[in-house]
Design a protein around this motif. Structure first.
Motif, short mmCIF file in Angstrom:
data_model
loop_
_atom_site.label_atom_id
_atom_site.label_comp_id
_atom_site.label_asym_id
_atom_site.label_seq_id
_atom_site.Cartn_x
_atom_site.Cartn_y
_atom_site.Cartn_z
N LEU A 9 1.36 -7.80 -10.38
CA LEU A 9 1.16 -7.51 -11.62
C LEU A 9 1.18 -5.93 -11.52
O LEU A 9 0.13 -5.34 -11.30
N TYR A 10 2.49 -4.90 -11.49
CA TYR A 10 2.25 -3.41 -11.24
C TYR A 10 2.96 -2.78 -12.40
O TYR A 10 4.03 -3.39 -13.28
N GLY A 11 2.40 -1.53 -12.31
CA GLY A 11 3.38 -0.85 -13.23
C GLY A 11 4.38 -0.04 -12.37
O GLY A 11 4.20 -0.20 -11.16
N ARG A 12 5.36 0.53 -13.08
CA ARG A 12 6.47 1.22 -12.26
C ARG A 12 6.40 2.52 -12.69
O ARG A 12 6.52 2.92 -13.96
N SER A 13 6.71 3.31 -11.56
CA SER A 13 6.67 4.88 -12.13
C SER A 13 8.09 5.03 -12.41
O SER A 13 9.10 4.44 -12.25
N GLY A 14 8.31 6.39 -13.01
CA GLY A 14 9.81 6.97 -13.39
C GLY A 14 10.80 6.89 -12.12
O GLY A 14 11.83 6.45 -12.63
N VAL A 15 10.41 7.05 -11.11
CA VAL A 15 11.32 7.04 -9.93
C VAL A 15 11.74 5.73 -9.71
O VAL A 15 12.72 5.59 -9.48
N LEU A 68 15.34 -0.64 -1.19
CA LEU A 68 15.99 0.49 -1.01
C LEU A 68 14.91 1.49 -0.45
O LEU A 68 15.01 2.22 0.38
N PHE A 69 13.70 1.29 -1.24
CA PHE A 69 12.57 2.26 -0.76
C PHE A 69 12.08 2.20 0.61
O PHE A 69 11.98 2.95 1.26
N ARG A 70 12.09 0.71 0.87
CA ARG A 70 11.69 0.39 2.26
C ARG A 70 12.65 0.93 3.37
O ARG A 70 12.18 1.31 4.39
N GLN A 71 13.96 0.60 3.07
CA GLN A 71 15.06 1.11 4.04
C GLN A 71 15.23 2.71 4.10
O GLN A 71 15.27 3.23 5.25
N HIS A 72 15.26 3.38 2.92
CA HIS A 72 15.62 4.64 2.95
C HIS A 72 14.41 5.70 2.83
O HIS A 72 14.69 6.86 2.63
N GLY A 73 13.23 5.25 2.57
CA GLY A 73 12.16 5.93 2.30
C GLY A 73 11.71 6.34 0.80
O GLY A 73 12.48 5.88 -0.01
N SER A 74 10.56 6.78 0.53
CA SER A 74 10.10 6.85 -0.96
C SER A 74 10.67 8.08 -1.61
O SER A 74 10.51 7.99 -2.95
N TRP A 75 11.41 8.87 -1.07
CA TRP A 75 11.83 10.10 -1.98
C TRP A 75 13.37 9.92 -1.96
O TRP A 75 14.33 10.24 -1.01
N PRO A 76 14.04 9.56 -3.19
CA PRO A 76 15.31 9.40 -3.31
C PRO A 76 16.16 10.48 -3.06
O PRO A 76 17.49 10.48 -2.64
N GLY A 77 15.69 11.65 -3.23
CA GLY A 77 16.15 12.94 -3.00
C GLY A 77 16.52 13.19 -1.47
O GLY A 77 17.59 13.96 -1.10
N HIS A 78 15.96 12.30 -0.60
CA HIS A 78 16.31 12.40 0.76
C HIS A 78 17.17 11.23 1.26
O HIS A 78 17.47 11.08 2.44
N ASP A 95 0.79 -1.16 -0.10
CA ASP A 95 0.03 -0.06 -0.12
C ASP A 95 0.82 1.16 0.06
O ASP A 95 0.42 2.16 -0.85
N LEU A 96 1.86 1.13 0.71
CA LEU A 96 2.72 2.36 0.79
C LEU A 96 3.46 2.79 -0.54
O LEU A 96 3.62 3.82 -0.94
N LEU A 97 3.93 1.66 -1.13
CA LEU A 97 4.37 2.04 -2.59
C LEU A 97 3.70 2.39 -3.40
O LEU A 97 3.71 3.24 -4.34
N LEU A 98 2.25 1.86 -3.46
CA LEU A 98 1.36 2.11 -4.39
C LEU A 98 0.72 3.78 -3.99
O LEU A 98 0.63 4.41 -4.93
N SER A 99 0.53 4.09 -2.80
CA SER A 99 -0.03 5.28 -2.45
C SER A 99 1.26 6.41 -2.68
O SER A 99 0.83 7.43 -3.06
N ASP A 100 2.36 6.10 -2.33
CA ASP A 100 3.51 7.12 -2.77
C ASP A 100 3.73 7.08 -4.38
O ASP A 100 4.84 7.75 -4.78
N GLY A 101 3.05 6.36 -5.21
CA GLY A 101 3.07 6.43 -6.59
C GLY A 101 4.27 5.77 -7.34
O GLY A 101 4.53 6.09 -8.47
N LEU A 102 4.94 4.66 -6.44
CA LEU A 102 6.20 4.23 -6.90
C LEU A 102 5.66 3.03 -7.70
O LEU A 102 6.43 2.61 -8.83
N LEU A 103 4.71 2.13 -7.27
CA LEU A 103 4.14 0.99 -7.95
C LEU A 103 2.78 1.49 -8.54
O LEU A 103 2.09 2.43 -7.85
#
Ligand code: AMP
Ligand code: ZN
Length: 305
Positions: free
Chosen positions: A25-31, A281-291, A9-17
């Motif tokens: 079966l998921y789409g992947r965002s640009g990030v 990586l997203f789970r460990q470091h958060g949904s925003w690679p800039g951070h 849910d977190l990856l979906l709501s943050d728009g990553l999947l």
């Protein structure tokens, strides 16, 4: 909702999947895709000094090669095949009737010569066999691509379609085992660069049925498979993000891969699950690679992608 849904849910709501309506079966965002490609580039940078021969295949493979490899014997529950409509107009009308009635219209389809590749390395062995005797230095292939396994799940790392980056080594037992050993050390260093807690564990493949249990036990006893495991779901066992598989003479015998002295070649493959490493990586470091930590950003964003 099961125990694993919050991570997805977190990856979906943050728009990553991107949801497709089908579990696994998921789409992947640009990030997401940008990070995945950097992870792939990192594994290939680690391998660069080895001078592997690059091969790429479509996500489907020859059904005959798939059967010969033994996949359908060992893992029928994971296999996916391509079936197509090859009928006449009455057959088409029957198909449309089933489809309109919301019924299963699969019965109107026929098998083709194509199956979905279950692992990136499967088409490599028959391709190498076409090249004749294995040279003294052996063979080393860099292969990657989408793989299919029928294991629908809401567990975010258990996808039905995902990518693997693999390195396949063919040669003498000593060459192949040394290669696997080297990669087990490299994989720990790679996880370190990614800032991911990790361990190496003896593992087994999910062989089908009761006989499969014996095969799995044998695989563990002989330490034929190791996995790089990384925590992804809190409270659950860590997730296999890489695997180090020694096949002995299995593929060598199956495909007639011969060494210069006439003996059968040994093989191994090292495979990284690119979606799994990316999700970790997203789970460990958060949904925003800039951070993400500077060191990690420096390592990933300095790569040529
Ligand atoms: P295996 O051939 O099962 O050892 O798989 C090789 C690698 O692919 C594993 O180490 C995982 O990282 C990845 N992998 C396997 N199954 C899946 C899946 N269902 N979804 C995503 N990645 C997977
Ligand atoms: Zn493989």
């Amino acid at each position: 909702m099961d125990a694993f849904t919050p991570a997805l849910d977190l990856l979906l709501s943050d728009g990553l999947l991107i949801e497709s309506g089908v579990n696994g079966l998921y789409g992947r965002s640009g990030v997401f895709e940008d990070v995945l490609q950097r992870v792939e580039a990192l594994t290939r940078t680690v391998a660069a000094q080895d001078g592997a021969m690059v091969m790429r295949f479509p996500p489907g493979m020859s059904r005959a090669a798939f059967e010969r490899s033994g996949y359908i014997k060992n893992f029928p529950h994971l296999a996916g095949v391509v079936r197509c409509f090859c009928g006449d107009e009455p057959a088409h009308r029957a198909l449309m009737r089933s489809c309109d009635a919301g019924e299963d219209w699969g019965a109107e389809l026929a098998s083709t010569d194509v199956v979905l590749a279950p692992a990136a390395c499967y088409p490599v062995y028959p391709a190498l066999a076409q090249r004749g005797v294995v040279p003294d230095q052996g063979w080393l292939v860099d292969v990657a691509g989408y793989c299919f396994r029928h294991e629908p799940s809401r567990e975010v790392t258990r996808m039905q379609w995902f990518r693997m980056q693999e390195f396949v080594r063919v040669g003498t037992e000593a060459q192949v085992l040394a290669f696997r050993q080297e990669w087990m050390a490299r994989a720990g260093a790679l996880a370190q660069v990614l800032g991911l807690p990790h361990e190496l564990e003896v593992a087994n493949d999910p062989f089908f049925g009761r006989a499969g249990k014996l095969q799995a036990d044998g695989q563990r006893e002989k330490a034929l498979k190791f996995e790089l495991v990384i925590p992804v779901n809190p409270g659950a066992p860590p997730t296999a993000c890489g695997s180090f598989n020694y096949h002995g003479e299995h593929f060598g015998r199956t495909w007639g891969l011969q060494l210069a002295d006439g003996s059968t070649a040994h093989t191994c493959c090292v495979g990284f699950g690119l979606e799994r490493l990316t999700v970790a990586l997203f789970r460990q470091h958060g949904s925003w690679p800039g951070h993400w930590p500077d060191e990690l950003r420096g390592a990933l964003w300095s790569l040529p992608c």
